[in-house]
Structures are given as structure tokens and as C-alpha cells.
Write an enzyme that holds these catalytic residues in place. Structure first.
Site, PDB file in Angstrom:
ATOM      1  N   HIS A 104      16.069  28.917  59.232  1.00 31.02           N
ATOM      2  CA  HIS A 104      16.920  30.203  59.160  1.00 31.02           C
ATOM      3  C   HIS A 104      16.955  30.877  60.709  1.00 31.02           C
ATOM      4  O   HIS A 104      18.291  31.121  61.146  1.00 31.02           O
ATOM      5  CB  HIS A 104      16.374  31.094  58.094  1.00 31.02           C
ATOM      6  N   GLU A 105      15.907  31.068  61.257  1.00 30.48           N
ATOM      7  CA  GLU A 105      15.891  31.881  62.437  1.00 30.48           C
ATOM      8  C   GLU A 105      16.605  30.917  63.821  1.00 30.48           C
ATOM      9  O   GLU A 105      17.349  31.661  64.658  1.00 30.48           O
ATOM     10  CB  GLU A 105      14.501  32.334  62.795  1.00 30.48           C
ATOM     11  N   HIS A 130      20.233  31.593  63.341  1.00 28.36           N
ATOM     12  CA  HIS A 130      20.291  32.965  64.369  1.00 28.36           C
ATOM     13  C   HIS A 130      20.525  32.650  65.790  1.00 28.36           C
ATOM     14  O   HIS A 130      21.425  33.042  66.502  1.00 28.36           O
ATOM     15  CB  HIS A 130      19.415  34.012  63.854  1.00 28.36           C
ATOM     16  N   GLU A 134      24.374  36.031  59.509  1.00 26.02           N
ATOM     17  CA  GLU A 134      23.748  35.607  58.267  1.00 26.02           C
ATOM     18  C   GLU A 134      24.413  34.300  57.985  1.00 26.02           C
ATOM     19  O   GLU A 134      23.679  33.237  57.259  1.00 26.02           O
ATOM     20  CB  GLU A 134      23.735  36.784  57.268  1.00 26.02           C
TER      21      GLU A 134
HETATM   22 ZN    ZN Z   1      18.562  36.224  58.856  1.00 25.46          ZN
END
Ligand code: ZN
Length: 499
Positions: free
Chosen positions: A262-263, A266, A292
Site C-alpha cells: 500500500h505505502e 503511494h 489512495e
Molecule cells: Zn493510503
């Protein structure tokens, strides 16, 4: 060349430098700073914040912005920076300075009060402060509202430009109509999905080893970024040559694996922003939802896809021979996709996640535009969990007090989380038309997918808003039906639902 813009740029550069310093402190505080540093560091942060405020909000900047707004010699990037700054100044200007400062003070207190209330599982401790925060936010929104704009629409627009209640009502109605029954069908399904093997004594060393491997595999560039440990995973971006991610190590192996992915999602966004935009006011993601969309795209659409694990599952087994050598690829992939209603949003699976957001959206709307009083909030919260997820929180710690957002005054923020997932699904169905998506994953060619996203989304920073990007890439305006289709296909298959 605009002389006025050059003058303005000096202020902007200073503001960006101060912001970078502030972000670095934030990062440091959450990762490696000694506990004892808190108070003295707070002084430094207070001074730097004041300097930042002064750097962008002063009479010279205001008159330079005005002059630049009519200047046709500005480049597209310069004009975009002026537009961003003008919006920010208008926002600050519409709120009396005293009220602005009182509010900043209130929210810093509110976070502490919230923490204590959560710790003690006592909503009444937090209720009076929350009431004040809401009153301020409603007042500020009414100062800023244009042409009869609704207060909650003003708040939503801060996080997701181009989105308002009309559009979000349609989005969340679709979710309510489609996902609530889908979850019910999943709960009634006879298919048992095992995920017990994901809980155990996984050492931090092992989790770090696989975490670094995964980050790099997905595309994290360790020559321009670092990874550290914090209580809650997050990403800090100073500029496109310095992006920092964090993770945490728990007894649930999937928590650290998917936080890392997830990170990294980003981070890829931030690495991908063009050199001529980075470290400017438009050198960030297009919106909170678009950001997101990228993290959730990598975490879920890619990371929970069977094909993604084909080339690397052996590596995972190699790092955790005791726990995973008997677990085959299919069992692992099914396990990380198990759907189960729970109380905590941040631990929710892909299917139930949007329902947690639906609940918060409905409550915020009622708090800001309707007649819901803070006193009735815990009851209403529990009622909605029962209605949509079929479970009722027994205490406020696992219920209405679980999120930090309201104590910070962040109303209108939550919808962006669900929008991110929906943007991702719309992009996914489009990408499947222009590339062999699953085939690329199975061959480990993630760079093709990464390059596509960089080319179409990341490089632009804030030059375009999320709806414009979606339209340009997919040929369609935002369309929540893709998200529903994605979840129905995925969970229909996993739980053998006939549709
Ligand atoms: Zn996030």
C-alpha cells in the site's frame, strides 16, 4: 518570463523549504525520535509553522498573486501554482485570524482528549470537544461557501475537488444497494476460507526481509527512499528524490505485507511526479482520492491478485518455511482475500471496507447538514454497523472513537478512501483492455503497469483533478459501477456465489 512570478517564486521556495522541514520532523517523530524529545521539538515545530504561515500569507504575496492571476505570459505550471496559492489564500482570508488560531489550538487539544477518551472507552469525555470542533467547521464552511453552496460540499471539495454530495449520494447508494447484499451472500456461503496460517509468531527480522523485497519488487527505489517502522504505516514525501514509507510488524503477517505494498503505491506516485513539478505547490498527488487509488490499486488489485504471487510465492515460503511451506499458492491467495465483517475500518478487507466509509459518510452528512446531535452519535454508529455489516460494537473504543479524523477537524475526508478504491477499479477495467494485465503480473513485468500509471497519472501532480484524469484515461466520467463489478466478480468466484 514573468518578473512578478519570479518574485513570487522566492516566497514559494521558502514556503516549500519550511514545509519540507516540518514534514521531516513529522516523519522523525513517528519513527526514530527519542520519546523525551517531544516538548522541545514542539517548540521548533511551532516556530517553523509560524514561519510557513507567514511565508505564504502576507500582503506582498497577496498582491503578487493578484498581479500574476492576470499575467498571460505565465507557463501552464506557473499558472497552476498561482491558482493553488490563490485558493489557499482565499480560504485563509475568509476566516478571521483569531478564530483560525483558536481552532488550531482546539484541534491540538481535541486529539489529546480523543486519545484519552478512546483509552478510557468513554465517549462523554470527548463529546463536548467534538461539539466545539463541529461548530467551528460549520462556521468556517459557511464563511467559505459560494453561491448557496452547502457546508458539507465545501468540506468535501477540500479533499476531492469536483465531488459533492450529489455525486457521492449516487456513489454510496450504489454501494449500499449492491455491496450490503453481496456481503450477506458471502456470509451465507458454504465455502470456508482458511486464513489461520496468517497469524503467528513472525519475527520482525523476517517481516522486514520480505517487506524490503516486496517494496523493491513493486517498484520502490531505495536510492531515493527509505523504509522505517511506525505505529501506523504512512508515506512522507519531501520531493521526488526523497520518499519515505513506514510499516509495522504484527502477529498478522498479511498486515505488514499489504501495508508495505500500500505505502509503496503511494510512494510510486510521488517518485513519478515530474522534475519540473516536484517541490512546488502542484508537485503532489491530484487529490486525496487519487493518491489512495494508487496505494489501494497496488495493495488490492495487484497485491491480492493470484497472478502477482506466481513469480514470488516461493520467496515468501523461503522466508517463512515453518509457517508457509505446507500452504499452497491458492490457499494463501484465498486467505488474504477472506471477507469478514469487523468493527475496525483500518483492518477491514476489500469487500467490507467501503461499508465502513458509507457509515461515516452518512453520519458526517447528518452532523453537518442534518439534525444528528453529538449525544446520539454512538447509538447511531452502532445502529448503522448492525444494519450494514450485521455486527454491533459493544464499546465506543471499537465504535465511534476508533478514528482520529474528527478530532483533527477532518470532516469530508473519509469519502476519499472509498473513492480511491472505486477510481482504481475503473482504471483496472480500462487497463485490462489495453494490456494483458494478469499476464504481465504472472511474468513479473510490473514495470509495464507502473510505467502506464506514471505516464497517465503520476507525472502530472496536481495539474489535473481526479475526474479529468479518469475521463482522459478511460474515456468515461467517474463510474462507480466498475467498483461493484470488480467486487462481485472477485468475491463471487472466491465464495462460489451464483449470480
Ligand atoms: Zn493510503
Amino acid at each position: 518570463m514573468s518578473q512578478r512570478f519570479d518574485e513570487l517564486k522566492q516566497y514559494l521556495d521558502r514556503a516549500m523549504a519550511l514545509q519540507a522541514a516540518l514534514q521531516l520532523f513529522e516523519w522523525d517523530d513517528a519513527t526514530v525520535a527519542p520519546k523525551g524529545a517531544g516538548k522541545l521539538t514542539s517548540n521548533v515545530i511551532r516556530i517553523l509553522s509560524g514561519e510557513y504561515f507567514q511565508a505564504v500569507n502576507n500582503e506582498e504575496v497577496k498582491s503578487l498573486v493578484k498581479a500574476c492571476q492576470g499575467d498571460e505570459s505565465l507557463t501552464q505550471i506557473q499558472a497552476a501554482q498561482v491558482r493553488e496559492l490563490a485558493e489557499e489564500l482565499e480560504k485563509l482570508d475568509s476566516i478571521p485570524k483569531e478564530e483560525y488560531q483558536d481552532f488550531a489550538h482546539l484541534t491540538s487539544e481535541a486529539v489529546r482528549v480523543w486519545e484519552e477518551a478512546k483509552e478510557k472507552n468513554d465517549f462523554q469525555l470527548f463529546a463536548p470537544t467534538l461539539k466545539q470542533v463541529i461548530e467551528y467547521q460549520k462556521k468556517f464552511a459557511s464563511y467559505r461557501a459560494k453561491d448557496g453552496q452547502k457546508k458539507y460540499d465545501v468540506m468535501l471539495n477540500d479533499y476531492e475537488p469536483g465531488f459533492n454530495m450529489e455525486l457521492l449520494d449516487r456513489f454510496f447508494d450504489t454501494i449500499k444497494k449492491e455491496i450490503v447484499p453481496l456481503l450477506k451472500a458471502v456470509a451465507d456461503s458454504k465455502v470456508m476460507v482458511r486464513n489461520d496460517f496468517l497469524t503467528g509468531e513472525f519475527s520482525d527480522d523476517q517481516q522486514e526481509r520480505i517487506g524490503r523485497f516486496l517494496a523493491e519488487y513493486v517498484g520502490f527505489d531505495f536510492s531515493k527512499g527509505v523504509m522505517a517502522v511506525s505505529a501506523h504505516p504512512f508515506t512522507t514525501n519531501l520531493h521526488n528524490k526523497d520518499v519515505r514509507i513506514t510499516t509495522h510488524y504484527h502477529h498478522n503477517l498479511d498486515s505488514s505485507l499489504f501495508s508495505i505494498i500500500h505505502e509503496t503505491g503511494h510512494a510510486l506516485y510521488e517518485f513519478g511526479i515530474r522534475d519540473d513539478l516536484t517541490q512546488t505547490l502542484v508537485g503532489q498527488g491530484a487529490s486525496m482520492g487519487m493518491h489512495e487509488s494508487q496505494s489501494r490499486f497496488f495493495e488490492n488489485i495487484i497485491g491480492r491478485n493470484r497472478s502477482f504471487w506466481i513469480p514470488i510465492y516461493e520467496k515468501l515460503q523461503e522466508v517463512f518455511p515453518q509457517e508457509l511451506s505446507e500452504i499452497g499458492l491458492d490457499m494463501f491467495v484465498n486467505g488474504v482475500n477472506k471477507a469478514e465483517p469487523g468493527f475496525i475500518r483500518t483492518e477491514a478487507d476489500e469487500l467490507t471496507y467501503s461499508l465502513h466509509i458509507l457509515i461515516r459518510y452518512e453520519l458526517e452528512k447528518e452532523l453537518i447538514e442534518g439534525n444528528l446531535s453529538v449525544e446520539d452519535l454512538p447509538q447511531m454508529w452502532a445502529d448503522k454497523y448492525e444494519e450494514y455489516l450485521g455486527i454491533r460494537p459493544e464499546n465506543v473504543r471499537e465504535g465511534v472513537l476508533q478514528d482520529i479524523h474528527w478530532s483533527q477537524g477532518s470532516f469530508g475526508y473519509f469519502p476519499s478512501y472509498a473513492l480511491g478504491s472505486a477510481f482504481g477499479a475503473q482504471l483496472y477495467y480500462h487497463m485490462k483492455k489495453v494490456m494483458d494485465f494478469d499476464g504481465l503480473l504472472a511474468e513479473g513485468k510490473l514495470e509495464v503497469i507502473r510505467d502506464y500509471l506514471r505516464e497517465n497519472i503520476h507525472q502530472y501532480g496536481k495539474l489535473k483533478d481526479s475526474r479529468t484524469m479518469l475521463k482522459e484515461i478511460t474515456g468515461e466520467d467517474f463510474c462507480p459501477e466498475y467498483y461493484v463489478k470488480y467486487l462481485k466478480e472477485k468475491y463471487g468466484k472466491l465464495y462460489q456465489l451464483d449470480s
